[in-house]
Design a protein around this motif. Structure first.
Motif, PDB file in Angstrom:
ATOM      1  N   LYS A 127      -5.682   0.591  -4.749  1.00 42.40           N
ATOM      2  CA  LYS A 127      -5.475  -0.477  -3.782  1.00 42.40           C
ATOM      3  C   LYS A 127      -4.136  -1.141  -4.099  1.00 42.40           C
ATOM      4  CE  LYS A 127     -10.398  -1.701  -3.262  1.00 42.40           C
ATOM      5  NZ  LYS A 127     -11.378  -2.810  -3.418  1.00 42.40           N
ATOM      6  N   ILE A 128      -3.271  -1.184  -3.107  1.00 38.15           N
ATOM      7  CA  ILE A 128      -1.958  -1.804  -3.294  1.00 38.15           C
ATOM      8  C   ILE A 128      -1.798  -2.911  -2.268  1.00 38.15           C
ATOM      9  CG2 ILE A 128       0.534  -1.433  -3.395  1.00 38.15           C
ATOM     10  CD1 ILE A 128       0.007   1.456  -4.058  1.00 38.15           C
ATOM     11  N   PHE A 129      -1.459  -4.101  -2.735  1.00 38.01           N
ATOM     12  CA  PHE A 129      -1.360  -5.269  -1.877  1.00 38.01           C
ATOM     13  C   PHE A 129       0.107  -5.617  -1.639  1.00 38.01           C
ATOM     14  CE2 PHE A 129      -5.197  -5.343  -4.363  1.00 38.01           C
ATOM     15  CZ  PHE A 129      -6.193  -5.625  -3.429  1.00 38.01           C
ATOM     16  N   SER A 130       0.352  -6.300  -0.548  1.00 38.83           N
ATOM     17  CA  SER A 130       1.715  -6.693  -0.218  1.00 38.83           C
ATOM     18  C   SER A 130       2.278  -7.627  -1.282  1.00 38.83           C
ATOM     19  CB  SER A 130       1.761  -7.395   1.149  1.00 38.83           C
ATOM     20  OG  SER A 130       1.328  -6.512   2.163  1.00 38.83           O
ATOM     21  N   ARG A 131       3.558  -7.554  -1.466  1.00 37.38           N
ATOM     22  CA  ARG A 131       4.210  -8.400  -2.447  1.00 37.38           C
ATOM     23  C   ARG A 131       4.073  -9.859  -2.010  1.00 37.38           C
ATOM     24  NH1 ARG A 131       9.317  -5.574  -4.086  1.00 37.38           N
ATOM     25  NH2 ARG A 131      10.065  -6.193  -2.031  1.00 37.38           N
ATOM     26  N   PRO A 132       3.655 -10.751  -2.928  1.00 40.39           N
ATOM     27  CA  PRO A 132       3.435 -12.162  -2.553  1.00 40.39           C
ATOM     28  C   PRO A 132       4.671 -12.832  -1.984  1.00 40.39           C
ATOM     29  CG  PRO A 132       2.474 -11.690  -4.698  1.00 40.39           C
ATOM     30  CD  PRO A 132       3.274 -10.491  -4.312  1.00 40.39           C
ATOM     31  N   ASN A 133       5.874 -12.427  -2.436  1.00 38.99           N
ATOM     32  CA  ASN A 133       7.103 -12.987  -1.878  1.00 38.99           C
ATOM     33  C   ASN A 133       8.158 -11.898  -1.833  1.00 38.99           C
ATOM     34  OD1 ASN A 133       8.673 -13.041  -4.486  1.00 38.99           O
ATOM     35  ND2 ASN A 133       6.986 -14.410  -5.043  1.00 38.99           N
ATOM     36  N   GLY A 134       9.259 -12.197  -1.220  1.00 38.93           N
ATOM     37  CA  GLY A 134      10.289 -11.186  -1.023  1.00 38.93           C
ATOM     38  C   GLY A 134      11.173 -10.941  -2.222  1.00 38.93           C
ATOM     39  N   GLN A 135      10.974 -11.676  -3.296  1.00 39.10           N
ATOM     40  CA  GLN A 135      11.848 -11.567  -4.455  1.00 39.10           C
ATOM     41  C   GLN A 135      11.303 -10.540  -5.453  1.00 39.10           C
ATOM     42  OE1 GLN A 135      14.890 -11.912  -5.074  1.00 39.10           O
ATOM     43  NE2 GLN A 135      15.171 -14.073  -5.567  1.00 39.10           N
TER      44      GLN A 135
ATOM     45  N   ALA B 179      -8.632  -7.688   2.876  1.00 38.63           N
ATOM     46  CA  ALA B 179      -8.796  -6.978   4.149  1.00 38.63           C
ATOM     47  C   ALA B 179      -7.466  -6.798   4.872  1.00 38.63           C
ATOM     48  CB  ALA B 179      -9.777  -7.745   5.040  1.00 38.63           C
ATOM     49  N   ARG B 180      -6.602  -7.818   4.822  1.00 43.72           N
ATOM     50  CA  ARG B 180      -5.377  -7.770   5.621  1.00 43.72           C
ATOM     51  C   ARG B 180      -4.211  -7.119   4.892  1.00 43.72           C
ATOM     52  NH1 ARG B 180      -2.609 -13.365   6.940  1.00 43.72           N
ATOM     53  NH2 ARG B 180      -2.076 -13.052   4.748  1.00 43.72           N
ATOM     54  N   ASP B 181      -4.088  -7.353   3.607  1.00 46.01           N
ATOM     55  CA  ASP B 181      -2.884  -6.959   2.893  1.00 46.01           C
ATOM     56  C   ASP B 181      -3.038  -5.720   2.029  1.00 46.01           C
ATOM     57  OD1 ASP B 181      -1.608  -9.157   3.931  1.00 46.01           O
ATOM     58  OD2 ASP B 181      -2.220 -10.457   2.280  1.00 46.01           O
ATOM     59  N   CYS B 182      -4.173  -5.038   2.101  1.00 41.32           N
ATOM     60  CA  CYS B 182      -4.459  -3.943   1.176  1.00 41.32           C
ATOM     61  C   CYS B 182      -4.183  -2.581   1.812  1.00 41.32           C
ATOM     62  CB  CYS B 182      -5.916  -4.026   0.723  1.00 41.32           C
ATOM     63  SG  CYS B 182      -6.375  -2.752  -0.437  1.00 41.32           S
ATOM     64  N   HIS B 183      -3.501  -1.717   1.033  1.00 44.81           N
ATOM     65  CA  HIS B 183      -3.297  -0.323   1.424  1.00 44.81           C
ATOM     66  C   HIS B 183      -4.078   0.556   0.458  1.00 44.81           C
ATOM     67  CE1 HIS B 183       0.033  -1.439   4.116  1.00 44.81           C
ATOM     68  NE2 HIS B 183       0.374  -2.299   3.154  1.00 44.81           N
ATOM     69  N   HIS B 184      -4.813   1.539   0.967  1.00 43.44           N
ATOM     70  CA  HIS B 184      -5.662   2.407   0.152  1.00 43.44           C
ATOM     71  C   HIS B 184      -5.013   3.780   0.008  1.00 43.44           C
ATOM     72  CE1 HIS B 184      -9.229  -0.290   0.153  1.00 43.44           C
ATOM     73  NE2 HIS B 184      -8.713  -0.690   1.313  1.00 43.44           N
ATOM     74  N   PHE B 185      -4.998   4.282  -1.215  1.00 45.49           N
ATOM     75  CA  PHE B 185      -4.494   5.627  -1.482  1.00 45.49           C
ATOM     76  C   PHE B 185      -5.476   6.326  -2.424  1.00 45.49           C
ATOM     77  CE2 PHE B 185      -0.701   3.080  -0.677  1.00 45.49           C
ATOM     78  CZ  PHE B 185       0.010   3.864   0.220  1.00 45.49           C
ATOM     79  N   LEU B 186      -5.946   7.493  -2.048  1.00 45.47           N
ATOM     80  CA  LEU B 186      -6.766   8.315  -2.928  1.00 45.47           C
ATOM     81  C   LEU B 186      -5.879   9.411  -3.494  1.00 45.47           C
ATOM     82  CD1 LEU B 186      -9.483   9.119  -4.175  1.00 45.47           C
ATOM     83  CD2 LEU B 186      -9.873  10.565  -2.140  1.00 45.47           C
TER      84      LEU B 186
END
Length: 795
Positions: free
Chosen positions: A511-519, A538-545
Motif C-alpha cells: 500500500k502506497i499513500f500520496s506524499r503528505p506535502n510536495g516537499q 480509501a482515497r490516497d492509497c495505491h495497491h500493488f501486488l
C-alpha cells in the motif's frame, strides 16, 4: 615511558611461551658491577668482531660470550650505543648463534627507551641487516630477527622505517614459505572481553605466528600508497591465509568458544586480536578490482530495471522522485536480470516451504560498522573503528527482527520483547543463541530485516554500484526483508531515500499513500509518521501486488506498508523475500549542492589575491559570498527542485549521442535554478538567518561543511582559510558580522552586485568539473569501504 616499551615485549610473549625478559637487579652493587663489566666487554667484543680472523672458531667464541654476557645483565644506554655500531657486521655473521644473539640485543636495546628505539631504527645498515635475516633457512635466526623487529614496531617511527626498507614484503615472503594450514586453535579473552579484542591462539608454528604478527602490524600501519605498492601476488596469497584464520576465528567468536586461564599449556597465545586480523583483511582489499569479473557495458546496466532506453527516459522525465510505479517481469525476461538477480537468488538456497538456511546465513555475517556520510578518508574510518571491526551482527544496526501489531499499528521488536530470555549487551551483539532465536521469531510472525547487504554479497555490491551510476550518486544501498506468511514487518512509514523493491521469492501486497506535502524529505531528516489518521486509506492509497521478478519504485516521502498473505491458492509460496535497493541522495548531490558548488567555483575564479580580512571591502566581499550560500539554502528549503537528485554525474558518464537528452535536462535545470537565485534572493532574510544562528552559538553553514573537500589546495593567510572559514568559534564570520551589519546599506549593494555577477557568469561546464571531483572523492571512499567489508564476508 621506558616501562611501557618493556611491557610491549611481555604482552607479546604472554601465555606459556618463553618470555625474553632481561634480568634487572635492584642492588647498587650489582649495577656497578654490571657497568664495570660492560666497560671491559665492549673493547673485547670490538676487537674480536673486527679481527681479520673473525671467522675463526675461537674468535667467534669470544663474540658469542661477550654478547651473552651483555644480554644477561641490565643493558646500559652508553655501551648499548657503542655495540649498535657493530650490529650491521654481527648480524651478517656466518655464525647463526652470533646473528641470533645480535638480533636479540637489537630488540632489547630498542626497548630501553623511546630515544634508544629511535636511534636503532635510524640506523639503516642495522635495519637492512636485520630484515635480511627474516628470510633465512635457519629457523632460530629468523625467529630472533622477527622478535627484534616486533620490538622495533613498538614506536610509530620504527614501523614507518621498517616499511621504508620493505620489511613488509620480506615478512610476507618468509611467512608464505613457512606457514602452516589450520594453525588457529581458539581465542583468548586476554585483559578485555570485548569481542573484537579477543586474541587468537595458535596450536603450532611459533615462527609463522611471529611473522604473521609482524606483517599484520605493518599492514595496519600502511597508508594508501604503501598498500598499493604491496605486490599483488603477495597480497593475494596473504589474503587467502588470513581469511582461513578469519573463518575459524569468526566461528569461535560467535559460539564464545574461548580458552580460560590455565587452558592450553602448549599453545601460543598471540597478540593478534580479532580486530587486528579484520583490519588487515580489510586493508588488503581496498585497492582490489572488486567487480572485474562482473562488469557489463554502460548500455546494459539500465536494463536491470527497465526494458529499453525509452522506458528509462520516460521514468526519469515522468516518475523519478514524483510517482511510484511497477515493472512487471519474470526473472528470465532479460539476460542481465537473469545473470545478476538469479545468481543471488540461487545463493540463498531457500526452499518453497521454509527458508531453512536463515540461521546459517546469519552466522556467516559480520557487522558493517557505519561510516560517516562525509568521511573521505578510509584510513581515518579504520582508525575510529579498529577496536570494533570484525564483531558479529549488531541488533538494530545490522539486523532488525520485528513485526507490526495490526491493532496498535506499532512495531514490536523481538529482542526488546524477549530481553529476559536472551543475553542483552550494549550494543546487543548477536551470539549464536540469538541467531537461532531469529528462526524462532520468524515462526512467530516476525520479519527479519538485514541492512547493508551490498557489503556482504558481491553480486548485490555489483547491482547497487550500477544503480548508483544510473542516478549519478556515489553509492546506493541494499536491504533484505524476509517476512513469514500472513504478517507485516515494518509499520507504515516513509523513507528519506528512493527505493526499488525487487521481489525475490513469494509475493507481497503493498500500500502506497500520496506524499503528505510536495516537499521531498532530505536524507537524515526525521521521517516518522506521528499520526496515521491524517492519511485517508480509501482515497490516497495505491495497491500493488508484487510477484517474483517484479520491481516496485517508491519515491522518497511516500508513506507505505507491506504484508504477506497465508492463502497460497495462486501457487505462490507463503513467505516473502524482497530486496530493497535504496538511492540515498547525500547533501552535496542534490541540486542545492550543485548550486553551492557553482558559487564556490565561481568565487574561486574571482579572487586570486591574498586576503587579510582587515579592509572593509574585503569583509564586504567575503561576507556577501557567505550570504549567497545562505540564500541558496533558504530557497532550497521551500523549492522542491533544489532538493531533487542531481543527475549531472549520470549524464557525464553517458557517451552515446542518444543519451544527450539527459545532459540537456541537467543544463536546463541549472539555468532554471540560477534564475530562481537571481529573482528570489533576500539579503535581509539571509543576514537575519546568520545572526540568529551565531546568537544561538550554532554554525549557520553546518549543512554545507562538505564544501571543505573542494578546498584542499587552499591558501592560508594569517591563519585564515580565505576560501572557506566557516568556524563559528573562529575569528572569521563571528568577527566580521558586526562590521558587515554596521555598514549594512553598503553591504546590501555589494551583495546584490555579487549575486548579479554570479548568476550571469556561472558556467555549467566549469561547475561540472569541480562537481565531478567531489563526486569521485565520495565514490572512491565508499568503494573502498565496500571492498573492505566484502572481503570479511567472501571467505
Amino acid at each position: 615511558m621506558d616501562s611501557l616499551l618493556q611491557k610491549k615485549r611481555k604482552e607479546r610473549n604472554g601465555g606459556n611461551l618463553e618470555t625474553k625478559s632481561h634480568s634487572h637487579s635492584n642492588s647498587n652493587s650489582n649495577t656497578i658491577s654490571a657497568s664495570e663489566s660492560n666497560t671491559l666487554l665492549f673493547p673485547l667484543l670490538m676487537a674480536a668482531a673486527l679481527s681479520p680472523s673473525s671467522t675463526n672458531t675461537n674468535t667467534n667464541s669470544v663474540v658469542k660470550n661477550c654478547l651473552t654476557k651483555f644480554l644477561s645483565q641490565p643493558i646500559q644506554p652508553h655501551p648499548a650505543t657503542c655495540i649498535l655500531s657493530l650490529c650491521p657486521l654481527l648480524l651478517r655473521s656466518q655464525s647463526p648463534h652470533i646473528a641470533t644473539l645480535t638480533a636479540r640485543f637489537v630488540g632489547a636495546a630498542s626497548l630501553l627507551s623511546f630515544q634508544m628505539n629511535h636511534q636503532v631504527v635510524s640506523d639503516s645498515l642495522t635495519l637492512k641487516a636485520l630484515i635480511s635475516l627474516l628470510h633465512t633457512p635457519r629457523k632460530a635466526v629468523s625467529m630472533a630477527a622477527c622478535d627484534a623487529l616486533l620490538d622495533l614496531c613498538s614506536t610509530c617511527l620504527g614501523r614507518r622505517r621498517l616499511l621504508h626498507f620493505s620489511a613488509l614484503e620480506t615478512l610476507l615472503f618468509a611467512f608464505l614459505e613457512v606457514q602452516r594450514s589450520s594453525i588457529l586453535i581458539s581465542l583468548s579473552t586476554g585483559d578485555d572481553v570485548n569481542f573484537a579484542s579477543l586474541r587468537i591462539v595458535f596450536q603450532k608454528g611459533k615462527l609463522p605466528v611471529l611473522l604473521l604478527n609482524a606483517a599484520i602490524i605493518l599492514i595496519n600501519t600502511c597508508n594508501i600508497e604503501q598498500l598499493r605498492k604491496i605486490p599483488s601476488n603477495l597480497s593475494g596469497c596473504l589474503s587467502v591465509s588470513l581469511k582461513e584464520v578469519w573463518r575459524e576465528a569468526h566461528k569461535k567468536m560467535l559460539t564464545s568458544d574461548l580458552l580460560g586461564a590455565g587452558q592450553g599449556m602448549n599453545l601460543y597465545f598471540s597478540n593478534i586480536t580479532i580486530s587486528n586480523l579484520a583490519e588487515s583483511i580489510f586493508r588488503l582489499s581496498i585497492n582490489a578490482d572488486q567487480f572485474a569479473a562482473l562488469m557489463y557495458s554502460n548500455n546494459n546496466e539500465r536494463r536491470i530495471f527497465w526494458f529499453s532506453e525509452g522506458d528509462f527516459r520516460h521514468f526519469i522525465l515522468s516518475q523519478w522522485e514524483v510517482l511510484p510505479c511497477v515493472v512487471r517481469r519474470s526473472w528470465s525476461a532479460s539476460l542481465e536480470v537473469d545473470e545478476v538477480f538469479t545468481s543471488f537468488k540461487q545463493s540463498l538456497c531457500f526452499k518453497d516451504s521454509f527458508p531453512s538456511v536463515l540461521s546459517s546465513i546469519l552466522q556467516d555475517l559480520t557487522s558493517c560498522l557505519p561510516i560517516d556520510s562525509d568521511e573521505l578518508d578510509i584510513l581515518n574510518f579504520l582508525m575510529e573503528v579498529r577496536n570494533k571491526l570484525g564483531c558479529p551482527l549488531i541488533n538494530e544496526q545490522d539486523i532488525r527482527v520485528l513485526r507490526t501489531d495490526n491493532q496498535l499499528k506499532q512495531e514490536v521488536h523481538f529482542f526488546q520483547e524477549n530481553s529476559g530470555s536472551c543475553r542483552v549487551r550494549t550494543p546487543h551483539i548477536l551470539c549464536l543463541d540469538d541467531i537461532l532465536k531469529c528462526q524462532e521469531a520468524y515462526n512467530d510472525g516476525y520479519t527479519v530485516a538485514l541492512r547493508g547487504m551490498e557489503f556482504r554479497f558481491e553480486r548485490l555490491a555489483f547491482i547497487v554500484d550500477r544503480l548508483a551510476s544510473i542516478f549519478g550518486q556515489p553509492s546506493a544501498g541494499a536491504n533484505v526483508y524476509l517476512t513469514p506468511p500472513n504478517s507485516q514487518g515494518l509499520a507504515r512509514h516513509y523513507d528519506d531515500h528512493c527505493v526499488f523493491v525487487c521481489q525475490i521469492f513469494g509475493s507481497k501486497q503493498w500500500k502506497i499513500f500520496s506524499r503528505p506535502n510536495g516537499q521531498l524529505p532530505r536524507l537524515y531528516d526525521p521521517c516518522n509518521i506521528l499520526n496515521n489518521e491524517t492519511i485517508d486509506d480509501a482515497r490516497d492509497c495505491h495497491h500493488f501486488l508484487l510477484n517474483e521478478g517484479d520491481v516496485l519504485y517508491i519515491p522518497r516521502g511516500f508513506p507505505h506498508e507491506a504484508s504477506t498473505h497465508y492463502d497460497k491458492q495462486d501457487g505462490s509460496v507463503g513467505f516473502s523475500l524482497h530486496l530493497t535497493l535504496g538511492v540515498e541522495v547525500e547533501p552535496p548531490f542534490e541540486w542545492e549542492g550543485f548550486m553551492h558548488v557553482a558559487l564556490f567555483s565561481w568565487n574561486r575564479t574571482q579572487y586570486h589575491r591574498h586576503l587579510s580580512f582587515k579592509s572593509l571591502s574585503e569583509i564586504l566581499n567575503v561576507m556577501s559570498i557567505r550570504l549567497l550560500h545562505i540564500v541558496i539554502g533558504l530557497i532550497g528549503n521551500s523549492d522542491p527542485t533544489f532538493r531533487k537528485a542531481c543527475l549531472v554525474a549520470a549524464a557525464a558518464a553517458l557517451q552515446s549521442d542518444t543519451n544527450s537528452w539527459l545532459d540537456l535536462c541537467q543544463r536546463t535545470t541549472f539555468s532554471n535554478l540560477i534564475g530562481k537565485i537571481s529573482s528570489q534572493s533576500s539579503f535581509w532574510e539571509a543576514l537575519k538567518s546568520v545572526a540568529v544562528a551565531i546568537e544561538r552559538n550554532e554554525d549557520p553553514f553546518q549543512r554545507i561543511r562538505w564544501l571543505r573537500h573542494l578546498n584542499q589546495e587552499r591558501e592560508n593567510v594569517e591563519g585564515h582559510d580565505w576560501d572557506w572559514d566557516w568556524d563559528v568559534g573562529s575569528t572569521g564570520i563571528k568577527d566580521m558580522l558586526p562590521v558587515y551589519v554596521e555598514h549594512k546599506e553598503m553591504a546590501e549593494s555589494v551583495f546584490m552586485d555579487m549575486k548579479s555577477k554570479f548568476c550571469s557568469e556561472a558556467s555549467y561546464d566549469d561547475v561540472t568539473a569541480n562537481y565531478m571531483i567531489l563526486h569521485e572523492k565520495y565514490k572512491e571512499v565508499r568503494k573502498q569501504y565496500m571492498k573492505g567489508m566484502l572481503s570479511l564476508h567472501s571467505v
